[in-house]
Design a protein around this motif. Structure first.
Motif, PDB file in Angstrom:
ATOM      1  N   PHE A 109      23.104 -20.492  22.047  1.00  0.00           N
ATOM      2  CA  PHE A 109      24.498 -19.768  21.634  1.00  0.00           C
ATOM      3  C   PHE A 109      23.411 -18.089  21.246  1.00  0.00           C
ATOM      4  CE2 PHE A 109      27.507 -16.679  20.710  1.00  0.00           C
ATOM      5  CZ  PHE A 109      28.878 -16.421  21.418  1.00  0.00           C
ATOM      6  N   TYR A 110      23.515 -16.974  22.319  1.00  0.00           N
ATOM      7  CA  TYR A 110      22.627 -16.407  21.720  1.00  0.00           C
ATOM      8  C   TYR A 110      23.136 -15.084  22.498  1.00  0.00           C
ATOM      9  CZ  TYR A 110      19.813 -16.953  26.163  1.00  0.00           C
ATOM     10  OH  TYR A 110      19.383 -17.394  27.279  1.00  0.00           O
ATOM     11  N   LEU A 111      22.227 -13.592  21.513  1.00  0.00           N
ATOM     12  CA  LEU A 111      23.051 -11.969  22.713  1.00  0.00           C
ATOM     13  C   LEU A 111      21.792 -12.005  23.293  1.00  0.00           C
ATOM     14  CD1 LEU A 111      24.914  -9.557  20.544  1.00  0.00           C
ATOM     15  CD2 LEU A 111      22.431  -9.176  20.593  1.00  0.00           C
ATOM     16  N   THR A 112      21.936 -10.983  24.327  1.00  0.00           N
ATOM     17  CA  THR A 112      21.529 -10.669  24.985  1.00  0.00           C
ATOM     18  C   THR A 112      20.931  -9.206  24.618  1.00  0.00           C
ATOM     19  OG1 THR A 112      22.620 -10.732  26.914  1.00  0.00           O
ATOM     20  CG2 THR A 112      21.028 -12.454  26.307  1.00  0.00           C
ATOM     21  N   ALA A 113      22.995  -8.382  24.748  1.00  0.00           N
ATOM     22  CA  ALA A 113      22.781  -6.801  24.455  1.00  0.00           C
ATOM     23  C   ALA A 113      23.820  -6.588  23.985  1.00  0.00           C
ATOM     24  CB  ALA A 113      22.993  -6.331  25.486  1.00  0.00           C
ATOM     25  N   ILE A 114      23.823  -5.194  23.268  1.00  0.00           N
ATOM     26  CA  ILE A 114      25.596  -5.392  22.238  1.00  0.00           C
ATOM     27  C   ILE A 114      25.862  -3.191  22.131  1.00  0.00           C
ATOM     28  CG2 ILE A 114      23.219  -5.315  20.164  1.00  0.00           C
ATOM     29  CD1 ILE A 114      26.126  -5.906  18.800  1.00  0.00           C
ATOM     30  N   GLY A 115      26.440  -3.160  21.898  1.00  0.00           N
ATOM     31  CA  GLY A 115      26.984  -1.916  22.009  1.00  0.00           C
ATOM     32  C   GLY A 115      28.034  -1.434  21.426  1.00  0.00           C
ATOM     33  N   TYR A 116      28.219  -0.391  20.654  1.00  0.00           N
ATOM     34  CA  TYR A 116      29.201   0.477  20.463  1.00  0.00           C
ATOM     35  C   TYR A 116      29.764   1.946  21.136  1.00  0.00           C
ATOM     36  CZ  TYR A 116      32.841   3.009  17.303  1.00  0.00           C
ATOM     37  OH  TYR A 116      33.637   3.671  16.832  1.00  0.00           O
ATOM     38  N   TYR A 117      30.764   2.036  21.713  1.00  0.00           N
ATOM     39  CA  TYR A 117      30.993   3.417  22.844  1.00  0.00           C
ATOM     40  C   TYR A 117      32.276   3.974  21.941  1.00  0.00           C
ATOM     41  CZ  TYR A 117      27.669   1.615  26.842  1.00  0.00           C
ATOM     42  OH  TYR A 117      27.086   1.229  27.072  1.00  0.00           O
TER      43      TYR A 117
END
Length: 294
Positions: free
Chosen positions: A36-44
Motif C-alpha cells: 500500500f503506497y502513495l503515488t500522488a497527493i494534493g490540497y486544493y
C-alpha cells in the motif's frame, strides 16, 4: 447557472506532489510498503472551477476528502455529493468525473494510492458492496498528519522517509475508512451493538435468547439472524464468551474460588463453566490462574 471555466489543476494556495517513476520503482521493491503506497497527493483550497474527468478511469485509487464547500462525483451512472467532512474513494479503472460546486467551491485533500492491498482496503470503504460518500467527524490530527506527509515529501525521498511517509498515508486512509470502528461509542447504535452492551451490563444475569430479543423489541427469528450476520455467533454463545472473558479477570486479579466466580457470572454448574472455559481459552480455569499467578 452561470458557466464557469473548468480547471483540472492550478489554485491559489494549492499544494501538490506527484511521485516520479524512479521513486515508485524503489517503493515497489520495498516489502514494508509495497502492499500500500502513495503515488500522488494534493490540497486544493477554495477550488473554484475544479473539474476533473477521466473517461477511461485511473489505474490508481483516488481518495477525495472535503474540508469545506461542496462538489459532486459522477461515476457508474450515479452522482455523489461531497460536502465538508466527507470523503469518497474513486475505484481504479472506472470512468469518472468530479467537480467543485460553482457557488460553494470545495477545499479538498486528495491522494492517489496503489499496491497489492489497495483493492482490499478500498473494499472496506464500501457499504453492502456499493460506494458511499462517507460523513466523518472532523479530527484535527488528520490535517496534521496530511501536512506531515507533505513535509516528508518536500524534504527527502530516502527509503526510510518513504517508509515513514507511507505508514502515515495508510493510517490517514484507514482512519477515515474505519471511522465507525475507531469511535464505537458514537456509531454503535444498531440493535446488535445495543444488545451486546446490554449483555456486558448484565454479566451476572441468566438471560435467555427470548429475553435478549424482547429487550431489543425484535422477533426471535429476526434477532437471531442479524446477530449471527454481524458477529458470526449465536447470542447465547456470544454472551457466554463475554462471561468467560470476564472470568479471566477474576482468576487473574482476585483469589475468588471457582464457585464464587460462577455465582458472580450467573452460572449454576461449575463443571459446565470449566468445560466452557477450557473450550474458549484452551486451558482449565485452575491452570489459567496458576500460569498467570506465576
Amino acid at each position: 447557472m452561470e458557466e464557469q471555466k473548468k480547471i483540472k489543476e492550478g489554485f491559489l494556495g494549492q499544494r501538490m506532489i506527484v511521485l516520479t517513476p524512479n521513486i515508485r520503482k524503489e517503493i515497489k521493491k520495498n516489502p514494508l510498503i509495497n502492499t500500500f503506497y502513495l503515488t500522488a497527493i494534493g490540497y486544493y483550497p477554495n477550488a473554484a472551477g475544479h473539474d476533473r474527468e477521466r473517461k477511461t478511469g485511473s489505474n490508481e485509487f483516488i481518495l477525495l476528502y472535503c474540508m469545506d464547500g461542496e462538489g459532486r462525483i459522477d461515476i457508474q451512472g450515479k452522482t455523489y455529493q461531497l460536502k465538508a467532512n466527507m470523503f469518497f474513494i474513486v475505484p481504479k479503472n472506472i470512468p469518472h468525473r468530479y467537480y467543485s460546486h460553482p457557488k460553494h467551491p470545495w477545499s479538498i485533500y486528495w491522494l492517489h494510492f496503489s499496491g497489492s492491498n489497495a483493492s482490499e482496503i478500498y473494499q472496506r470503504s464500501l457499504i453492502d458492496g456499493c460506494p458511499l460518500a462517507h460523513s466523518v467527524p472532523f479530527e484535527e490530527y488528520r490535517v496534521k498528519q496530511f501536512n506531515q506527509i507533505f513535509t516528508i515529501l518536500e524534504h527527502s525521498f530516502s527509503n526510510k522517509d518513504m517508509e515513514i511517509m507511507n505508514f502515515r498515508v495508510l493510517h490517514f486512509v484507514t482512519s477515515l475508512i474505519y471511522y465507525k470502528e475507531i469511535n464505537p461509542a458514537v456509531y454503535s447504535q444498531d440493535a446488535v451493538s445495543s444488545s451486546i452492551n446490554f449483555m456486558k451490563s448484565n454479566l451476572s444475569a441468566r438471560l435467555s435468547v427470548h429475553e435478549l430479543s424482547d429487550q431489543q423489541k425484535m422477533s426471535l427469528s429476526q434477532y437471531l439472524r442479524i446477530f449471527k450476520q454481524k458477529t458470526g455467533q449465536s447470542p447465547i454463545a456470544y454472551f457466554n464468551q463475554l462471561k468467560i472473558q470476564h472470568s479471566c479477570q477474576y482468576l487473574y486479579f482476585t483469589d475468588k474460588s471457582i464457585k464464587e466466580i460462577c455465582l458472580k457470572l450467573g452460572i449454576d454448574d461449575q463443571y459446565y463453566f470449566s468445560r466452557l472455559f477450557n473450550k474458549l481459552i484452551g486451558v482449565a480455569p485452575s491452570m489459567y490462574r496458576k500460569m498467570h499467578k506465576k
